[in-house]
Design a protein around this motif. Sequence first.
Motif, PDB file in Angstrom:
ATOM      1  N   ILE A  51      60.556  12.852  40.978  1.00 36.16           N
ATOM      2  CA  ILE A  51      61.483  13.667  40.518  1.00 36.16           C
ATOM      3  C   ILE A  51      60.582  15.008  40.338  1.00 36.16           C
ATOM      4  O   ILE A  51      59.810  15.203  39.704  1.00 36.16           O
ATOM      5  N   ALA A  52      61.158  16.156  41.425  1.00 36.15           N
ATOM      6  CA  ALA A  52      60.700  17.836  41.415  1.00 36.15           C
ATOM      7  C   ALA A  52      61.780  18.343  41.245  1.00 36.15           C
ATOM      8  O   ALA A  52      63.095  18.019  41.082  1.00 36.15           O
ATOM      9  N   THR A  53      62.013  19.747  40.314  1.00 36.89           N
ATOM     10  CA  THR A  53      62.460  20.787  40.247  1.00 36.89           C
ATOM     11  C   THR A  53      61.908  21.899  39.857  1.00 36.89           C
ATOM     12  O   THR A  53      60.696  21.417  39.589  1.00 36.89           O
ATOM     13  N   GLN A  54      62.423  22.500  40.413  1.00 35.24           N
ATOM     14  CA  GLN A  54      61.707  24.219  40.414  1.00 35.24           C
ATOM     15  C   GLN A  54      62.930  24.712  39.715  1.00 35.24           C
ATOM     16  O   GLN A  54      62.500  26.468  38.916  1.00 35.24           O
ATOM     17  N   ARG A  55      63.822  24.076  38.488  1.00 35.21           N
ATOM     18  CA  ARG A  55      64.366  25.005  37.355  1.00 35.21           C
ATOM     19  C   ARG A  55      64.583  23.917  35.799  1.00 35.21           C
ATOM     20  O   ARG A  55      65.306  23.361  36.451  1.00 35.21           O
ATOM     21  N   PRO A  56      62.832  24.004  35.154  1.00 32.10           N
ATOM     22  CA  PRO A  56      62.984  22.652  34.385  1.00 32.10           C
ATOM     23  C   PRO A  56      63.049  23.067  32.790  1.00 32.10           C
ATOM     24  O   PRO A  56      62.979  23.513  32.129  1.00 32.10           O
ATOM     25  N   SER A  57      65.133  22.757  32.810  1.00 30.42           N
ATOM     26  CA  SER A  57      66.220  23.856  31.853  1.00 30.42           C
ATOM     27  C   SER A  57      66.369  22.506  31.347  1.00 30.42           C
ATOM     28  O   SER A  57      66.166  21.136  31.435  1.00 30.42           O
ATOM     29  N   VAL A  58      66.778  23.205  29.900  1.00 30.17           N
ATOM     30  CA  VAL A  58      67.227  21.541  29.615  1.00 30.17           C
ATOM     31  C   VAL A  58      68.357  21.230  30.141  1.00 30.17           C
ATOM     32  O   VAL A  58      69.046  19.618  29.717  1.00 30.17           O
ATOM     33  N   ASN A  59      69.454  21.964  30.410  1.00 31.10           N
ATOM     34  CA  ASN A  59      70.959  21.341  31.497  1.00 31.10           C
ATOM     35  C   ASN A  59      70.309  20.518  32.724  1.00 31.10           C
ATOM     36  O   ASN A  59      70.638  19.217  33.201  1.00 31.10           O
ATOM     37  N   VAL A  60      69.202  20.473  33.328  1.00 24.47           N
ATOM     38  CA  VAL A  60      68.619  19.514  34.729  1.00 24.47           C
ATOM     39  C   VAL A  60      67.211  18.178  33.963  1.00 24.47           C
ATOM     40  O   VAL A  60      67.703  17.820  34.635  1.00 24.47           O
ATOM     41  N   ILE A  61      66.772  18.773  33.532  1.00 27.28           N
ATOM     42  CA  ILE A  61      65.591  18.050  32.519  1.00 27.28           C
ATOM     43  C   ILE A  61      66.096  17.480  31.197  1.00 27.28           C
ATOM     44  O   ILE A  61      65.806  18.219  30.445  1.00 27.28           O
TER      45      ILE A  61
END
Length: 839
Positions: A655-665
């Motif tokens: 799983i990849a994301t460019q916005r590792p904020s708590v509401n995403v991860i």
Amino acid sequence: MAKNIPRNPEVRKERQASSRQLNFDFAKLSSSERLRFVLGGLFILISIFLFFSFLSHIFTGKADQSEILTDAAIEEAGKKTKNFLGVFGAKVSDLFMLRLFGWSSFLLVPVSFVAGYKLLFKKELLPLNDITWQAVFYLFWLSSFFGFFVLMFNTADSMSSFCGGIGYFINDYLYQRVGWFSIFIILFALGIFVVYFYGINSIDALLERLNWGNPDQYEEELETENMSRVREDLANVSANFKPKPSTTSMNEDDDDLILDDIKIDYEDNPDEANIRPILPPVISTPTISSKNNDKKEVSLIIENVDDVPESIEDEEEEELVLSENDSVNEELLKKFGLYDPTLDLPHYRFPSLDMLKDYDTGKASVSQDELKANSDKIVETLGNYGIGIASIKATIGPTVTLYEIIPEAGVRISKIKNLEDDIALSLAALGIRIIAPIPGKGTIGIEVPNKNREMVPVKMVIGSEKFQKSTADLPIVLGKTISNEIFMTDLAKMPHLLMAGATGQGKSVGLNMILTSLLYKKHPSQLKFVLVDPKKVELTLFNKIERHFLAMLPNSAEAIITDTKKVVHTLNSLCMEMDNRYNLLKEAGCRNLKEYNVKFINRRLNPDKGHYFMPYIVLVVDELADLMMTAGKEVEQPIARLAQLARAIGIHLVIATQRPSVNVITGTIKANFPARLSFKVTSKIDSRTILDTGGAEQLVGMGDMLLSTGSEIIRLQCAFVDTPEVEDVCEFIGSQQGYDSAYMLPEFEGDGEGGNEKNEFDPSNRDPFFDDAARLIVTHQQGSTSLIQRRLKLGYNRAGRLIDQLEAAGIVGSFEGSKAREVLVKDIDVLEQRLKDLS
């Protein structure tokens, strides 16, 4: 009008001389793409020429023979010859058809054509090595076989072109010694060739080869042979990239130091250089600090780090021992041998390293003066705050140089960590990272970025001995560590990977590196990808391998999922696949996918009961943030469920994301991803979200990353794989024979698991097996999809649709979770009346 003509006549002469100069270096010429193209076209032309000249000789050979034997000029002979291809065609056909091999000369045509096609299009119509050996043997054998009958019936004058001169003289020689028994010698020669070339070891196997026995077994054995040859070719490719041991060359005169970064070993093939990184020497700078902060001389000591411990744990080979109580069908094993899943695509060839580019990697050059200056500044800065240093040493990596310091007794570690900004200021560095302490070493590390970075090309890491000889289940090679070691790990042991990084920091290259690693090591029967790409452009390169490596929902237009609604359906479908696999593991008495597949390969599981060889499934999500914004809980819940349970049955998540904020991860997702990979992020908060610690905000970008595997954090430089390289690999795989379609996941009906929406029954769309399924369900009084699947030998999707139709017809009840559906019709006579009414 001429442009860009140099005014200086000397320069003009030099350019003209260089343009006229031709390079006849044979090594370069033989590896030229132009030469391959020309030779390919030449071989195809030769095959066409041979075919028509041989074909014409059958009708015009006798008429042309007198013209060929005369000493007349070519112009005169060309006018009189009847051959389609003139006097040259007549001479060539006369040589092969009459004087050498006879009609068996036609075997030269396919060999020449297949060789030309391979050179011209870089693809194989047929295995060239196989058909060449067969053609050579049958040239002589068919000539000898036909020659026996020509000799026995004394028809050499009229039928000599059947056998050619070689076949006739072989039979004449044998007949003078053994008489008519020579035919048995000729047939015996054929038998020897068949036994050794085709691997025939019994009469039954021979009958099956001739298709008089079981045709399925014949096909299976044939594919086994071809696959073994493919594996031999792969082993030879791997052998070309076996590095030789080499040592660092160092000169030590007082404080002088020479660093060797890369050494190139030329083995058997001088055109293919084997690039082996040589681990840099470690520079140790002992410094003694007094209370008065008096500076003392710094001396440089060189330490060799050739024998550095491995960057990851050694791959432990799990020996799977089968229980003696397992019911083994010994007759099946003796007759068919072990099941080989690669036989579905027996001619599949793995991508070669030639598809990857050779980059000018440059050198991570850090001079002796720079090392000494940096170490002095670190010692000076810490000394200004009353922190004494007992020793300091430096290790040069591709991106950063690690300075390891041992503080004097009584110094608090937290005091050094708080001076991170002060050290960065004194070194004028882009951003430093302090590791206090380095796990397992008892030292404090200070990572300082190099001014001149070294690029890590994908060909170097994929072609390394460590990767080529890996026996991991899902090997992925990521790049190099700060000590210049190639870092490789096993995705199956991670077992899931969470990636994060700001835009443009190398996240997509990292995903391509993971996928490319797996494509270079796994057969399509062993691995499937589920690719989710909300951005619609990052993973489109992998569309070409749909029929080989991709998995998708039934009736989907594209294998790569871009629509959010289809993403939700796909994730839930994967959960259904996971549940189905666990049910099969339960029936087989296995704990994980590896044990299950070993049992299946040993033919201890019956395919008629729904068992099959399970490939690994890797789910790749390129941008989780977009999915969480649009779907939220609908995406979070199946991802969390897969992360919690899917490891044992071979489903792994990247799983990849460019916005590792708590509401995403979220905490639910994060708790089930022990392995986390972070490229450069914008803030310390994002670093703590993804890694549970700071440091990712201090990375220098362009593939610089931190990998957390639970207990330790490793700094890596990601290998660079360019888009054209990925495209070439996918094009090569996609051009080969594949499955009829992508790997089909279970059909997900939307809201309500298993499709418990009430649908009206439509007799026009009734399945042909509807009546049989209804009788089966009522007879057993068990509304089970797996029952229909086993007894009627149907796929899971079709069996599921039959259950839905039976529910709509009022024969079975609605979906009740893990329980079987209730059968509403209790009597077979009532069912028959119901079926008549429905018709």
